[in-house]
Design a protein around this motif. Structure first.
Motif, mmCIF file in Angstrom:
data_model
loop_
_atom_site.group_PDB
_atom_site.id
_atom_site.type_symbol
_atom_site.label_atom_id
_atom_site.label_comp_id
_atom_site.label_asym_id
_atom_site.label_seq_id
_atom_site.Cartn_x
_atom_site.Cartn_y
_atom_site.Cartn_z
ATOM 1 N N ALA A 178 0.828 -1.204 0.000
ATOM 2 C CA ALA A 178 0.000 0.000 0.000
ATOM 3 C C ALA A 178 0.865 1.258 0.000
ATOM 4 C CB ALA A 178 -0.927 0.004 1.210
ATOM 5 N N THR A 179 2.120 1.113 0.410
ATOM 6 C CA THR A 179 3.060 2.236 0.383
ATOM 7 C C THR A 179 3.135 2.861 -0.999
ATOM 8 O OG1 THR A 179 4.383 1.115 2.072
ATOM 9 C CG2 THR A 179 5.432 2.926 0.897
ATOM 10 N N THR A 180 3.097 2.045 -2.033
ATOM 11 C CA THR A 180 3.215 2.542 -3.398
ATOM 12 C C THR A 180 2.084 3.498 -3.748
ATOM 13 O OG1 THR A 180 4.434 0.597 -4.159
ATOM 14 C CG2 THR A 180 3.239 1.845 -5.834
ATOM 15 N N ALA A 181 0.863 3.163 -3.354
ATOM 16 C CA ALA A 181 -0.268 4.046 -3.642
ATOM 17 C C ALA A 181 -0.115 5.387 -2.948
ATOM 18 C CB ALA A 181 -1.570 3.378 -3.221
ATOM 19 N N LEU A 182 0.447 5.386 -1.739
ATOM 20 C CA LEU A 182 0.684 6.642 -1.025
ATOM 21 C C LEU A 182 1.776 7.448 -1.708
ATOM 22 C CD1 LEU A 182 0.499 5.387 2.670
ATOM 23 C CD2 LEU A 182 -1.258 6.601 1.398
ATOM 24 N N ILE A 183 2.856 6.783 -2.094
ATOM 25 C CA ILE A 183 3.952 7.475 -2.775
ATOM 26 C C ILE A 183 3.459 8.096 -4.083
ATOM 27 C CG2 ILE A 183 6.134 7.123 -3.980
ATOM 28 C CD1 ILE A 183 6.447 7.208 -0.964
ATOM 29 N N GLU A 184 2.599 7.391 -4.798
ATOM 30 C CA GLU A 184 2.043 7.922 -6.049
ATOM 31 C C GLU A 184 1.292 9.222 -5.823
ATOM 32 O OE1 GLU A 184 1.403 3.648 -8.404
ATOM 33 O OE2 GLU A 184 -0.290 4.648 -7.422
ATOM 34 N N GLU A 185 0.705 9.380 -4.635
ATOM 35 C CA GLU A 185 -0.025 10.598 -4.294
ATOM 36 C C GLU A 185 0.830 11.558 -3.455
ATOM 37 O OE1 GLU A 185 -3.003 11.441 -5.438
ATOM 38 O OE2 GLU A 185 -3.054 9.578 -6.613
ATOM 39 N N LYS A 186 2.139 11.283 -3.436
ATOM 40 C CA LYS A 186 3.104 12.134 -2.713
ATOM 41 C C LYS A 186 2.784 12.232 -1.221
ATOM 42 C CE LYS A 186 4.525 14.782 -6.763
ATOM 43 N NZ LYS A 186 3.954 13.792 -7.712
ATOM 44 N N ILE A 187 2.419 11.095 -0.647
ATOM 45 C CA ILE A 187 2.155 10.982 0.790
ATOM 46 C C ILE A 187 3.155 9.996 1.373
ATOM 47 C CG2 ILE A 187 0.491 10.294 2.563
ATOM 48 C CD1 ILE A 187 -1.724 10.892 0.480
ATOM 49 N N ALA A 188 3.826 10.380 2.433
ATOM 50 C CA ALA A 188 4.759 9.477 3.113
ATOM 51 C C ALA A 188 4.108 8.968 4.392
ATOM 52 C CB ALA A 188 6.067 10.188 3.439
ATOM 53 N N PRO A 189 3.963 7.669 4.548
ATOM 54 C CA PRO A 189 3.384 7.143 5.785
ATOM 55 C C PRO A 189 4.326 7.335 6.963
ATOM 56 C CG PRO A 189 4.215 5.354 4.444
ATOM 57 C CD PRO A 189 4.359 6.601 3.620
ATOM 58 N N ASP A 190 3.763 7.269 8.166
ATOM 59 C CA ASP A 190 4.577 7.321 9.385
ATOM 60 C C ASP A 190 5.172 5.963 9.718
ATOM 61 O OD1 ASP A 190 3.956 10.145 10.227
ATOM 62 O OD2 ASP A 190 1.927 9.327 10.209
ATOM 63 N N ILE A 191 4.426 4.900 9.375
ATOM 64 C CA ILE A 191 4.840 3.533 9.683
ATOM 65 C C ILE A 191 4.506 2.653 8.490
ATOM 66 C CG2 ILE A 191 4.485 1.532 11.211
ATOM 67 C CD1 ILE A 191 3.558 3.491 13.376
ATOM 68 N N ILE A 192 5.372 1.706 8.194
ATOM 69 C CA ILE A 192 5.092 0.677 7.189
ATOM 70 C C ILE A 192 5.281 -0.685 7.836
ATOM 71 C CG2 ILE A 192 5.787 -0.336 4.977
ATOM 72 C CD1 ILE A 192 6.946 2.441 4.261
ATOM 73 N N THR A 193 4.264 -1.532 7.747
ATOM 74 C CA THR A 193 4.403 -2.920 8.188
ATOM 75 C C THR A 193 4.677 -3.773 6.948
ATOM 76 O OG1 THR A 193 2.000 -3.260 8.056
ATOM 77 C CG2 THR A 193 2.912 -2.643 10.200
ATOM 78 N N THR A 194 5.766 -4.520 6.957
ATOM 79 C CA THR A 194 6.158 -5.227 5.741
ATOM 80 C C THR A 194 6.879 -6.531 6.026
ATOM 81 O OG1 THR A 194 7.475 -5.039 3.705
ATOM 82 C CG2 THR A 194 8.311 -3.871 5.645
ATOM 83 N N ASP A 195 6.627 -7.509 5.171
ATOM 84 C CA ASP A 195 7.453 -8.718 5.155
ATOM 85 C C ASP A 195 8.366 -8.694 3.934
ATOM 86 O OD1 ASP A 195 5.626 -9.194 3.166
ATOM 87 O OD2 ASP A 195 4.913 -11.119 3.951
ATOM 88 N N LEU A 196 8.513 -7.492 3.352
ATOM 89 C CA LEU A 196 9.479 -7.213 2.288
ATOM 90 C C LEU A 196 9.102 -7.810 0.944
ATOM 91 C CD1 LEU A 196 12.786 -7.702 4.330
ATOM 92 C CD2 LEU A 196 11.572 -5.563 3.867
ATOM 93 N N ASP A 197 7.792 -7.986 0.672
ATOM 94 C CA ASP A 197 7.416 -8.447 -0.661
ATOM 95 C C ASP A 197 6.622 -7.411 -1.439
ATOM 96 O OD1 ASP A 197 4.932 -8.604 0.527
ATOM 97 O OD2 ASP A 197 4.622 -10.731 0.143
ATOM 98 N N GLY A 198 6.549 -6.166 -0.915
ATOM 99 C CA GLY A 198 5.956 -5.078 -1.672
ATOM 100 C C GLY A 198 6.998 -4.445 -2.592
ATOM 101 N N ASN A 199 6.668 -3.275 -3.133
ATOM 102 C CA ASN A 199 7.601 -2.555 -3.987
ATOM 103 C C ASN A 199 8.699 -1.953 -3.120
ATOM 104 O OD1 ASN A 199 8.872 -0.355 -5.473
ATOM 105 N ND2 ASN A 199 7.252 -0.609 -6.994
#
Length: 239
Positions: free
Chosen positions: A89-110
């Protein structure tokens, strides 16, 4: 959710999906070893970083994600919320120029987008499980401000707040951080996956395979557990 209760669900998941507990534990030991060497966040340190608000928005990678991101961007002051992205979901935020405060990941996203968000100040919650041992070994050191989690017995620097998928683990983390109000965006729990959750699919949407359907089943189950058992108000925009 304390580990004693979580372990009952965890055993069910191991049996249902055919995972080996020893592989989860191996991955956890490796992540703990890396974080012991490289440095990591504690829950208290992360709590201090997000103490500006007890209102959270958690972004999942479902089909409604992009619509919901644009809705919040156009109608809300996002500085009033702790923004948590579940992996892709980080990618969708980055596309809208939004940086999240926290990312939960198992490292298989972009990973490029997760690294960019980390560079822009996002704290990274890296989750160790049996299927991502190589990624834990090769990628963890590239991130800063890392808090480690495991789905097996918590050890060393690692926590287990409960939860199975990136999305519902983000919910359990928010509860641990004393969230009082949580809005879920892009958390559809359906049978359609997106390029945000599976970057390697050829189309923007695709049907979930049986394994993904089971993950979504548990994600919805644990989300409902939080609604039923924790003192937090949860609104799911997809409902």
């Amino acid at each position: 959710m304390d580990f004693g209760l979580w372990e009952k669900y965890y055993t069910e998941i191991l049996e249902d999906l055919g995972f080996l507990r020893e592989n989860d534990e191996k991955s956890a030991l490796l992540l703990d070893e890396i974080l012991s060497s490289e440095g990591c966040l504690t829950l208290d340190a992360l709590s201090q970083f997000v103490d500006f608000s007890d209102k959270y928005i958690i972004f999942g990678a479902g089909p409604s994600l992009k619509e919901h991101v644009k809705f919040f961007k156009e109608n809300y002051d996002l500085k009033d919320y702790v923004l948590v992205a579940a992996d892709g979901a980080t990618t969708a935020l980055i596309e809208e120029k939004i940086a999240p405060d926290i990312i939960t990941t198992d490292l298989d996203g972009n990973l490029d987008d997760i690294l960019l968000a980390n560079f822009r100040g996002a704290n990274i919650v890296i989750h160790a499980h049996g299927d991502n041992i190589d990624k834990i070994a090769n990628l963890t050191k590239f991130f800063t401000s890392v808090l480690g989690t495991t789905q097996s017995q918590p050890i060393g620097n690692l926590y287990n707040f409960g939860g199975f998928s990136d999305g519902d683990r983000a919910l359990f983390l928010a509860v641990a951080l004393n969230a009082k109000e949580i809005t879920l965006a892009g958390m559809d729990f359906g049978e359609i996956i997106t390029k945000y959750s599976r970057p390697n699919i050829e189309t923007s949407l695709a049907k979930a395979d049986d394994f993904k359907k089971k993950k979504l089943y548990y994600a919805e189950k644990f989300t409902q557990w939080i609604i039923d058992n924790e003192d937090v108000d949860i609104v799911n925009l997809s409902r």
